[in-house]
Design an enzyme around this catalytic site. Structure first.
Site, PDB file in Angstrom:
ATOM      1  N   PHE A 128       0.810  -1.241   0.079  1.00 24.13           N
ATOM      2  CA  PHE A 128       0.306  -0.061   0.019  1.00 24.13           C
ATOM      3  C   PHE A 128       0.927   1.334  -0.055  1.00 24.13           C
ATOM      4  O   PHE A 128       1.996   1.207   0.584  1.00 24.13           O
ATOM      5  CB  PHE A 128      -1.045  -0.053   1.211  1.00 24.13           C
ATOM      6  CG  PHE A 128      -1.653   1.312   1.078  1.00 24.13           C
ATOM      7  CD1 PHE A 128      -3.120   1.245   0.096  1.00 24.13           C
ATOM      8  CD2 PHE A 128      -1.751   2.399   1.930  1.00 24.13           C
ATOM      9  CE1 PHE A 128      -3.728   2.423  -0.104  1.00 24.13           C
ATOM     10  CE2 PHE A 128      -2.491   3.495   1.801  1.00 24.13           C
ATOM     11  CZ  PHE A 128      -3.630   3.323   0.568  1.00 24.13           C
ATOM     12  N   THR A 129       0.387   2.422  -0.564  1.00 17.33           N
ATOM     13  CA  THR A 129       1.371   3.445  -0.787  1.00 17.33           C
ATOM     14  C   THR A 129       1.972   4.107   0.277  1.00 17.33           C
ATOM     15  O   THR A 129       3.240   4.132   0.489  1.00 17.33           O
ATOM     16  CB  THR A 129       0.309   4.625  -1.531  1.00 17.33           C
ATOM     17  OG1 THR A 129      -0.704   4.952  -0.558  1.00 17.33           O
ATOM     18  CG2 THR A 129      -0.056   4.385  -2.956  1.00 17.33           C
ATOM     19  N   ASP A 219      -2.439  -4.953   8.804  1.00 16.85           N
ATOM     20  CA  ASP A 219      -2.859  -3.730   8.510  1.00 16.85           C
ATOM     21  C   ASP A 219      -4.161  -4.109   8.277  1.00 16.85           C
ATOM     22  O   ASP A 219      -5.034  -4.989   7.434  1.00 16.85           O
ATOM     23  CB  ASP A 219      -2.415  -3.278   7.017  1.00 16.85           C
ATOM     24  CG  ASP A 219      -2.918  -2.153   6.641  1.00 16.85           C
ATOM     25  OD1 ASP A 219      -3.932  -1.813   7.259  1.00 16.85           O
ATOM     26  OD2 ASP A 219      -2.292  -1.270   5.484  1.00 16.85           O
ATOM     27  N   LYS A 262     -11.695   4.052   7.640  1.00 17.09           N
ATOM     28  CA  LYS A 262     -12.444   3.211   6.829  1.00 17.09           C
ATOM     29  C   LYS A 262     -13.423   2.125   7.692  1.00 17.09           C
ATOM     30  O   LYS A 262     -14.357   2.776   8.056  1.00 17.09           O
ATOM     31  CB  LYS A 262     -11.545   2.261   6.024  1.00 17.09           C
ATOM     32  CG  LYS A 262     -10.673   2.856   5.055  1.00 17.09           C
ATOM     33  CD  LYS A 262      -9.497   3.746   5.499  1.00 17.09           C
ATOM     34  CE  LYS A 262      -8.502   4.004   4.247  1.00 17.09           C
ATOM     35  NZ  LYS A 262      -7.459   4.954   4.733  1.00 17.09           N
ATOM     36  N   ARG A 386      -5.416   3.974  -9.578  1.00 16.42           N
ATOM     37  CA  ARG A 386      -4.548   3.026  -8.964  1.00 16.42           C
ATOM     38  C   ARG A 386      -3.961   2.298 -10.032  1.00 16.42           C
ATOM     39  O   ARG A 386      -4.239   1.249 -10.335  1.00 16.42           O
ATOM     40  CB  ARG A 386      -5.429   2.015  -8.138  1.00 16.42           C
ATOM     41  CG  ARG A 386      -6.227   2.678  -6.920  1.00 16.42           C
ATOM     42  CD  ARG A 386      -5.417   2.766  -5.682  1.00 16.42           C
ATOM     43  NE  ARG A 386      -4.393   3.964  -5.603  1.00 16.42           N
ATOM     44  CZ  ARG A 386      -4.271   4.667  -4.210  1.00 16.42           C
ATOM     45  NH1 ARG A 386      -4.454   4.245  -3.051  1.00 16.42           N
ATOM     46  NH2 ARG A 386      -3.455   5.834  -4.406  1.00 16.42           N
ATOM     47  N   PHE A 453       0.886  10.418  -6.815  1.00 18.61           N
ATOM     48  CA  PHE A 453      -0.383  10.565  -7.448  1.00 18.61           C
ATOM     49  C   PHE A 453      -1.534  11.538  -6.840  1.00 18.61           C
ATOM     50  O   PHE A 453      -2.408  12.173  -7.365  1.00 18.61           O
ATOM     51  CB  PHE A 453      -1.128   9.082  -7.125  1.00 18.61           C
ATOM     52  CG  PHE A 453      -1.229   8.573  -5.614  1.00 18.61           C
ATOM     53  CD1 PHE A 453      -0.061   7.874  -4.984  1.00 18.61           C
ATOM     54  CD2 PHE A 453      -2.383   8.803  -4.975  1.00 18.61           C
ATOM     55  CE1 PHE A 453      -0.192   7.686  -3.883  1.00 18.61           C
ATOM     56  CE2 PHE A 453      -2.163   8.650  -3.560  1.00 18.61           C
ATOM     57  CZ  PHE A 453      -1.103   7.770  -2.999  1.00 18.61           C
TER      58      PHE A 453
HETATM   59  N1  F0G Z   1      -3.669   0.924   4.784  1.00 18.38           N
HETATM   60  C1  F0G Z   1      -4.513   0.743   3.771  1.00 18.38           C
HETATM   61  C2  F0G Z   1      -4.757  -0.716   3.410  1.00 18.38           C
HETATM   62  C3  F0G Z   1      -5.085   1.824   3.255  1.00 18.38           C
HETATM   63  O1  F0G Z   1      -6.013   1.692   2.540  1.00 18.38           O
HETATM   64  C4  F0G Z   1      -4.747   3.150   3.922  1.00 18.38           C
HETATM   65  C5  F0G Z   1      -5.189   4.359   3.226  1.00 18.38           C
HETATM   66  C6  F0G Z   1      -3.748   3.270   4.929  1.00 18.38           C
HETATM   67  C7  F0G Z   1      -3.081   2.042   5.086  1.00 18.38           C
HETATM   68  C8  F0G Z   1      -3.287   4.604   5.225  1.00 18.38           C
HETATM   69  O2  F0G Z   1      -4.398   5.137   6.313  1.00 18.38           O
HETATM   70  O3  F0G Z   1      -4.993   7.148   5.117  1.00 18.38           O
HETATM   71  O4  F0G Z   1      -5.507   6.892   7.265  1.00 18.38           O
HETATM   72  O5  F0G Z   1      -3.083   7.236   6.602  1.00 18.38           O
HETATM   73  N2  F0G Z   1      -6.062   4.307   2.227  1.00 18.38           N
HETATM   74  C9  F0G Z   1      -6.871   5.363   1.908  1.00 18.38           C
HETATM   75  C10 F0G Z   1      -7.493   5.041   0.417  1.00 18.38           C
HETATM   76  C11 F0G Z   1      -5.967   6.674   1.757  1.00 18.38           C
HETATM   77  O6  F0G Z   1      -7.909   6.066  -0.331  1.00 18.38           O
HETATM   78  O7  F0G Z   1      -7.257   3.825   0.134  1.00 18.38           O
HETATM   79  P1  F0G Z   1      -4.503   6.719   6.476  1.00 18.38           P
END
Ligand code: F0G
Length: 461
Positions: A128-129, A219, A262, A386, A453
């Site tokens: 994940f980014t 995670d 989420k 993505r 991005f």
């Molecule tokens: N891990 C996963 C799987 C995520 O989807 C995200 C965030 C994070 C960690 C980081 O969490 O944003 O609270 O700092 N995903 C968002 C998305 C940004 O749009 O999928 P964060």
């Protein structure tokens, strides 16, 4: 009721307050997207009709959560709300300690800083980014050990979030266990299209981790959605509640990072959780440096209260069935239109297969970025790239990373939109799909160094 019910997934709530959205015409949207450099992250939210950019922090809170906001104990230290949050994490996730952070990446930062040393390797079920970037900033290198099916948008395999045990073993043996501080296991793999990991696979990973004395970091951003998929599709779990399955998943891991924006139904917040006394002590020291005291971690008391209540709501079978039901409703409509999307359907969004939809746009001209811009132009629906833009550049060679998946994510906020909104989205995607031959790609005109991005700008070819 959740199991073999033939009744609709209809929501277990009714609407008490509404928020107007903005209806725009094509000419207005043309100006908006051009001003935004063809990057949907740079649109103003007032320019958007249906916002499917992300499911992060965009949920509608319940009346209970709003009532909880009024009970904020805004003490600097030892806020009562922190203890409610701690109790919720212990009860619903089973972890012993919790350290609040401003959001998920705050927890990733602390954990990476503490556990990773220069030259370490971090195997995980797809990157994940933000997670990968924090691993790299701490001196580590991420290695993808997800099963091959995850990279194939057409594979119908039900648990594409699974780890390939052979790949994992190879990484541990070739890099040496002492250079692998932990295995990163995401429940609901975001970048693979919202795909779950099975409990069977997680148990095997646990065995291997124990064999080599390596920790597992969970995670758990969308763990409830993953648990629902296990309930529905993994043999032996149909009679277990989502809440029970979540506890079982968490019990197989050592530490966890959570973006509560989420699953946990709040607009801001996250935490680091662990069962380990030493990690807890060290993290509660570092959190003071980067986030705030260990009993608030950058959050207001009211935010922690809303999170504690949101966690309890998020594990309810009826809630999660409706949540995933709505996402799948959109997916089914797109399948009826014949639009290429990632299958099986994910749980937090539907992912359009931009490589398939725009085969004439080369990956260097950003097909998914292009498709997201075209969708906005058509209807004011905002989605997210993505693909190659999200994948960034290779640290060493400076070249683009070329991911196999080039996707546009239609991410559904929880408890926010109606079935009729989903119809509009499906109709608009179909409209763009029918006119796909006329679509040309983009070129990048500005590229930020980190997580490009979010802020990159483009122009039409
Ligand atoms: N891990 C996963 C799987 C995520 O989807 C995200 C965030 C994070 C960690 C980081 O969490 O944003 O609270 O700092 N995903 C968002 C998305 C940004 O749009 O999928 P964060």
């Amino acid at each position: 009721m959740h199991k073999s019910s033939t009744r609709s997934w209809a929501e277990p709530f009714k609407i008490k307050m509404v928020e107007p959205v903005f209806m725009t015409n094509y000419e207005q949207r043309q100006k908006f997207i051009e001003d935004a450099g063809y990057n949907t992250f740079l649109l103003r939210s007032k320019e958007v009709y249906i916002d499917l950019l992300t499911d992060s922090g965009t949920s509608a809170m319940s009346d209970r959560q709003w009532a909880g906001m009024m009970m904020g104990d805004e003490a600097y230290a030892g806020s009562e709300n922190f203890y409610h949050l701690e109790a919720a994490v212990q009860k619903y996730y089973g972890y012993k300690y919790v350290i609040p952070t401003h959001q998920g990446r705050g927890a990733e930062h602390l954990l990476s800083k503490i556990l990773i040393k220069q030259g370490d390797f971090l195997p995980g079920n797809m990157y994940f980014t933000t997670t990968r970037l924090h691993q790299e900033l701490a001196g580590g290198t991420f290695i993808d050990v997800i099963i091959d099916e995850a990279h194939d948008p057409e594979s119908e395999f039900k648990f594409k979030g699974n780890i390939d045990l052979q790949k994992l073993k190879d990484v541990i043996e070739s890099k040496k266990p002492e250079n692998v501080p932990y295995i990163c296991v995401a429940t609901t793999v975001n970048m693979a299209g919202g795909q779950p990991i099975s409990l069977h696979n997680l148990k095997e990973v646990r065995k291997m981790a124990d064999q080599y004395g390596i920790a597992i970091v969970h995670d758990m951003t969308r763990v409830a959605e993953n648990a629902f998929m296990i309930q529905q599709h993994e043999p032996g779990y149909l009679n277990k509640s989502v809440a029970e399955i979540i506890l079982e998943i968490c019990s197989l891991t050592d530490h966890a990072t959570m973006s509560a924006k989420k699953d946990a139904l709040v607009n801001i917040g996250g935490f680091l959780a662990t069962n380990d006394d030493d990690l807890y002590t060290e993290a509660s020291n570092w959190v003071v440096v980067y986030e705030g005291l260990h009993t608030y971690g950058g959050l207001a008391g009211r935010d922690m209260e809303a999170m504690a209540i949101g966690i309890a709501e998020s594990v309810q079978d009826d809630h999660i069935r409706a949540r995933v039901g709505q996402v799948h409703y959109l997916g089914e409509r797109l399948l009826e239109f014949g639009v290429p999307i990632v299958r099986p359907l994910g749980t937090h969004g539907i992912f359009l297969d931009a490589k398939k939809i725009l085969p004439h746009v080369s990956q260097d001209n950003f097909p998914a970025q292009t498709l997201a811009a075209e969708l906005f132009l058509d209807s004011g629906v905002r989605a997210m790239e993505r693909g190659i833009v999200s994948a960034g550049r290779d640290e060493k060679t400076g070249k683009h990373n070329y991911p196999k998946l080039e996707l546009v994510r239609l991410t559904i906020p929880r408890r926010v939109y109606t079935q009729a909104h989903m119809d509009v989205v499906a109709e608009s995607v179909n409209e763009v799909y029918l006119n796909r031959d006329k679509i040309k790609g983009l070129e990048m005109t500005y590229e930020p160094k980190y997580l490009r991005f979010f802020q990159a700008r483009f122009r039409k070819l």
